[in-house]
Design a protein around this motif. Structure first.
Motif, PDB file in Angstrom:
ATOM      1  N   UNK A 129      26.117  51.004  25.630  1.00  0.00           N
ATOM      2  CA  UNK A 129      27.118  52.031  25.901  1.00  0.00           C
ATOM      3  C   UNK A 129      26.569  53.081  26.855  1.00  0.00           C
ATOM      4  N   UNK A 135      25.346  53.522  34.484  1.00  0.00           N
ATOM      5  CA  UNK A 135      25.549  52.637  35.639  1.00  0.00           C
ATOM      6  C   UNK A 135      26.792  53.037  36.423  1.00  0.00           C
ATOM      7  N   UNK A 136      27.756  53.645  35.748  1.00  0.00           N
ATOM      8  CA  UNK A 136      28.964  54.081  36.449  1.00  0.00           C
ATOM      9  C   UNK A 136      28.756  55.421  37.144  1.00  0.00           C
ATOM     10  N   UNK A 137      27.589  56.029  36.942  1.00  0.00           N
ATOM     11  CA  UNK A 137      27.279  57.265  37.640  1.00  0.00           C
ATOM     12  C   UNK A 137      27.446  58.527  36.810  1.00  0.00           C
ATOM     13  N   UNK A 138      27.734  58.364  35.505  1.00  0.00           N
ATOM     14  CA  UNK A 138      27.854  59.556  34.662  1.00  0.00           C
ATOM     15  C   UNK A 138      26.481  60.197  34.472  1.00  0.00           C
ATOM     16  N   UNK A 142      27.461  64.145  30.564  1.00  0.00           N
ATOM     17  CA  UNK A 142      28.815  63.572  30.613  1.00  0.00           C
ATOM     18  C   UNK A 142      28.908  62.291  29.813  1.00  0.00           C
ATOM     19  N   UNK A 151      32.516  58.292  20.042  1.00  0.00           N
ATOM     20  CA  UNK A 151      32.343  57.125  19.172  1.00  0.00           C
ATOM     21  C   UNK A 151      31.509  57.471  17.951  1.00  0.00           C
TER      22      UNK A 151
ATOM     23  N   UNK B  79      26.596  55.378  41.148  1.00  0.00           N
ATOM     24  CA  UNK B  79      28.044  55.180  41.118  1.00  0.00           C
ATOM     25  C   UNK B  79      28.494  54.288  42.282  1.00  0.00           C
ATOM     26  N   UNK B  89      30.167  45.698  27.398  1.00  0.00           N
ATOM     27  CA  UNK B  89      29.944  47.129  27.203  1.00  0.00           C
ATOM     28  C   UNK B  89      31.129  48.000  27.589  1.00  0.00           C
ATOM     29  N   UNK B  90      32.321  47.526  27.277  1.00  0.00           N
ATOM     30  CA  UNK B  90      33.474  48.417  27.428  1.00  0.00           C
ATOM     31  C   UNK B  90      33.344  49.536  26.411  1.00  0.00           C
ATOM     32  N   UNK B  91      33.980  50.671  26.695  1.00  0.00           N
ATOM     33  CA  UNK B  91      33.948  51.780  25.755  1.00  0.00           C
ATOM     34  C   UNK B  91      35.027  51.532  24.697  1.00  0.00           C
ATOM     35  N   UNK B  92      34.631  51.251  23.452  1.00  0.00           N
ATOM     36  CA  UNK B  92      35.602  50.765  22.468  1.00  0.00           C
ATOM     37  C   UNK B  92      36.631  51.812  22.038  1.00  0.00           C
ATOM     38  N   UNK B  93      36.343  53.084  22.307  1.00  0.00           N
ATOM     39  CA  UNK B  93      37.287  54.114  21.869  1.00  0.00           C
ATOM     40  C   UNK B  93      38.357  54.391  22.916  1.00  0.00           C
ATOM     41  N   UNK B 102      38.223  56.582  33.469  1.00  0.00           N
ATOM     42  CA  UNK B 102      37.223  57.587  33.105  1.00  0.00           C
ATOM     43  C   UNK B 102      36.272  57.968  34.247  1.00  0.00           C
ATOM     44  N   UNK B 103      35.660  56.969  34.874  1.00  0.00           N
ATOM     45  CA  UNK B 103      34.605  57.306  35.829  1.00  0.00           C
ATOM     46  C   UNK B 103      35.117  57.847  37.163  1.00  0.00           C
ATOM     47  N   UNK B 106      36.119  61.429  36.122  1.00  0.00           N
ATOM     48  CA  UNK B 106      35.093  62.381  35.697  1.00  0.00           C
ATOM     49  C   UNK B 106      33.907  62.444  36.640  1.00  0.00           C
ATOM     50  N   UNK B 107      33.578  61.328  37.279  1.00  0.00           N
ATOM     51  CA  UNK B 107      32.403  61.330  38.154  1.00  0.00           C
ATOM     52  C   UNK B 107      32.791  61.717  39.582  1.00  0.00           C
ATOM     53  N   UNK B 133      47.133  48.964  27.896  1.00  0.00           N
ATOM     54  CA  UNK B 133      47.011  49.882  26.770  1.00  0.00           C
ATOM     55  C   UNK B 133      46.325  49.271  25.567  1.00  0.00           C
ATOM     56  N   UNK B 135      43.140  48.085  23.344  1.00  0.00           N
ATOM     57  CA  UNK B 135      41.765  48.513  23.166  1.00  0.00           C
ATOM     58  C   UNK B 135      40.849  47.296  23.275  1.00  0.00           C
ATOM     59  N   UNK B 151      36.591  48.016  35.918  1.00  0.00           N
ATOM     60  CA  UNK B 151      36.017  49.344  35.714  1.00  0.00           C
ATOM     61  C   UNK B 151      34.932  49.637  36.752  1.00  0.00           C
ATOM     62  N   UNK B 152      34.100  48.636  37.018  1.00  0.00           N
ATOM     63  CA  UNK B 152      33.049  48.835  38.026  1.00  0.00           C
ATOM     64  C   UNK B 152      33.663  48.984  39.419  1.00  0.00           C
ATOM     65  N   UNK B 155      35.015  52.403  41.059  1.00  0.00           N
ATOM     66  CA  UNK B 155      34.163  53.355  41.776  1.00  0.00           C
ATOM     67  C   UNK B 155      34.029  52.968  43.245  1.00  0.00           C
TER      68      UNK B 155
END
Ligand SMILES: Nc1ncnc2c1ncn2[C@@H]1O[C@H](COP(=O)(O)OP(=O)(O)OP(=O)(O)O)[C@@H](O)[C@H]1O
Ligand SMILES: [Mg+2]
Lengths: 243, 244
Positions: A129, A135-138, A142, A151, B79, B89-93, B102-103, B106-107, B133, B135, B151-152, B155
């Motif tokens: 995680x 890797x996405x740059x966060x 963040x 989580x 990035x 490794x997806x964000x499960x939430x 998200x990225x 936010x980035x 939508x 999860x 997701x990758x 960016x």
């Protein structure tokens, strides 16, 4: 005996519920719950900060946070109450009311314990995680804020709730510095009646038991819900509700 | 685009990368293969500095990603390199859509609406617009991996790294993920991909790097490598792979 207990409750229920309020300070169950809620709500952000310091790369943050956690976990709560009770007025140069003393104590004590819960929650997440977020740059903060903490804290909800239950039981110690919470109220009644300690403290025990038991039940329910949610594909009904 | 020069890495007293020298040109697709524990994952993780190295340089777009630099600069460099993991490794939430939003939001500070539009376009591209939508726990492995690729891509990285993107998948889901990667290759994306999918490598790769014990033992075109491997270890590796 049961008859006596019921009589005591029917004569003193208001005192047990809210103490001498509005003629005196708020007390009874109300004070117990307010103390516990304040304690845990204020301790929570503190515990997240301590947990983050504990896993920090920088020793300067890690060392004092670790020391604090070990210190607080290593002494009885009553010691911390006395320290706060005698030290804070000296440091502040002003009188600190018992209620505030108790809240401060609970924040320190619960903050240290909760921080271990939060730290465990963070460390239990798969390493991938953090890798994915970086890797996405966060940036690290963040990644913590948007990926890791949401989580970890969600997974930790049942543990946080059970910490809240312990807090309720710990507020009884406020009695020693005259905080008019539930135990204090019960003792007042006992002192007035003189002859019925068994009934009075039976009522007290049952009240704590009822409050804590119902919260434990909520915690168990929450735990089961989170387990199913994490386990995988949700039932169709839930998917529709979320979409 | 990606230049590895004299790269050495150790885990304790185990040398996992030994004097790696290799280049990936812009628009090129490199497939990295080799036996388990040979250092393939470690190698591509060093390219976006998920792993530190002991010595050497790794130039990405002409800049050494392992140079001393402020954290913000490293984050910006990272990035610009997409990374796809074996375990998704997806964000499960977060929903599939929010994983992608998200990225950029936010980035890169892209507005939510714009990030959302871009995410929807990407989901369409990987064939999952109707699961926006959902999860991660509600998606199959193949679907999760396609979301992870989207997701990758969100960016807009000029280069992508894949670490065994299909080896955690049930066989019937491998194809859908490889199809997406193949599409990227056709558009000229620069890629490094650790994989043992031979037919995929033959079709898509410009070069194959064969690794063993932390070294790149052979660099060849897929035709040459799969047809007539030079190094005895590569020969044994391929015959083991075919025997499976
Ligand atoms: N965090 C780590 N700490 C110590 N040793 C590690 C670590 N990660 C990997 N290694 C070791 O480094 C070597 C290379 O590992 P790596 O994961 O790069 O291999 P791989 O080629 O990707 O293997 P696989 O095909 O199994 O994924 C292995 O011997 C592994 O045990
Ligand atoms: Mg690997």
């Amino acid at each position: 005996m049961l008859h006596n207990a019921i009589a005591i409750v029917s004569e003193n229920w208001l005192l047990l519920l809210i103490g001498q309020y509005p003629n005196g300070p708020l007390g009874g169950i109300a004070a117990t719950l307010i103390l516990s809620v304040l304690g845990i709500v204020l301790a929570f952000p503190l515990s997240v900060l301590i947990a983050l310091a504990r896993i920090s790369r920088w020793r300067l943050l890690r060392a004092p946070a670790t020391a604090l956690v070990y210190l607080v976990r290593g002494v009885p709560l009553l010691m911390i109450i006395f320290w706060v009770y005698f030290l804070f007025p000296l440091l502040l140069g002003a009188n600190v009311p018992g209620f505030a003393t108790m809240v401060c104590t609970l924040v320190i004590y619960e903050g240290a314990f909760l921080s271990e819960v939060v730290r465990a929650g963070i460390e239990a997440l798969p390493r991938g995680q953090m890798d994915a977020a970086r890797a996405l740059g966060h940036s690290y903060p963040r990644a913590m804020r948007y990926v890791i903490l949401p989580q970890a804290l969600y997974n930790m909800l049942p543990a946080i709730l059970s910490q809240f239950i312990s807090t309720i039981k710990e507020t009884t110690l406020g009695y020693v510095i005259n905080v008019p919470e539930l135990t204090f109220a019960a003792n007042q009644i006992n002192n007035r009646l003189l002859t019925k300690p068994f009934e009075v403290f039976l009522i007290l025990a049952l009240t704590y038991y009822a409050v804590c038991w119902s919260l434990t039940w909520v915690a168990t329910w929450l735990e089961r819900r989170i387990a199913t949610r994490r386990a995988g594909p949700a039932p169709i009904g839930m998917m529709a509700a979320r979409a | 685009m990606i230049q590895l020069q004299g790269v050495n890495k150790w885990f304790g007293d185990l040398q996992v990368l030994a004097d790696i020298n290799a280049n990936v040109a812009r628009g090129e697709v490199v497939v990295v293969c080799g036996p388990s524990g040979s250092g393939k994952s470690t190698l591509i993780r060093t390219v976006n500095r998920l792993e530190e190295i002991r010595s050497g340089t790794i130039l990405v777009d002409g800049r050494n990603i392992h140079a001393k630099m402020p954290a913000a600069e490293l984050n910006a460099m990272r990035s610009r390199i997409g990374f796809v993991f074996q375990s998704f490794n997806l964000f499960p939430h977060l929903s599939a859509l929010d994983n992608i939003i998200l990225s950029p939001h936010r980035v890169n500070g892209l507005g939510r609406a714009a990030a959302r539009d871009r995410a929807m376009t990407l989901l369409e591209r990987v064939g999952l617009a109707n699961r926006a939508h959902s999860f991660p726990a509600q998606l199959s492995g193949g679907q999760q991996q396609r979301v992870a690729i989207a997701r990758a891509l969100a960016m807009e990285p000029p280069a992508m790294l894949f670490d065994e993107p299909t080896s955690a998948l049930d066989p019937e889901m491998v194809g859908e993920v490889l199809a997406v990667i193949r599409g990227l290759a056709q558009e000229g994306m620069t890629m490094m991909c650790v994989t043992h999918e031979m037919s995929f490598a033959r079709e898509v790769a410009d070069q194959v790097w064969f690794m063993d014990a932390g070294r790149i033992l052979e660099t060849a075109t897929p035709g040459a490598f799969f047809g007539a491997p030079q190094h005895p270890r590569a020969q044994r590796f391929l015959s083991d792979l075919r025997a499976r």
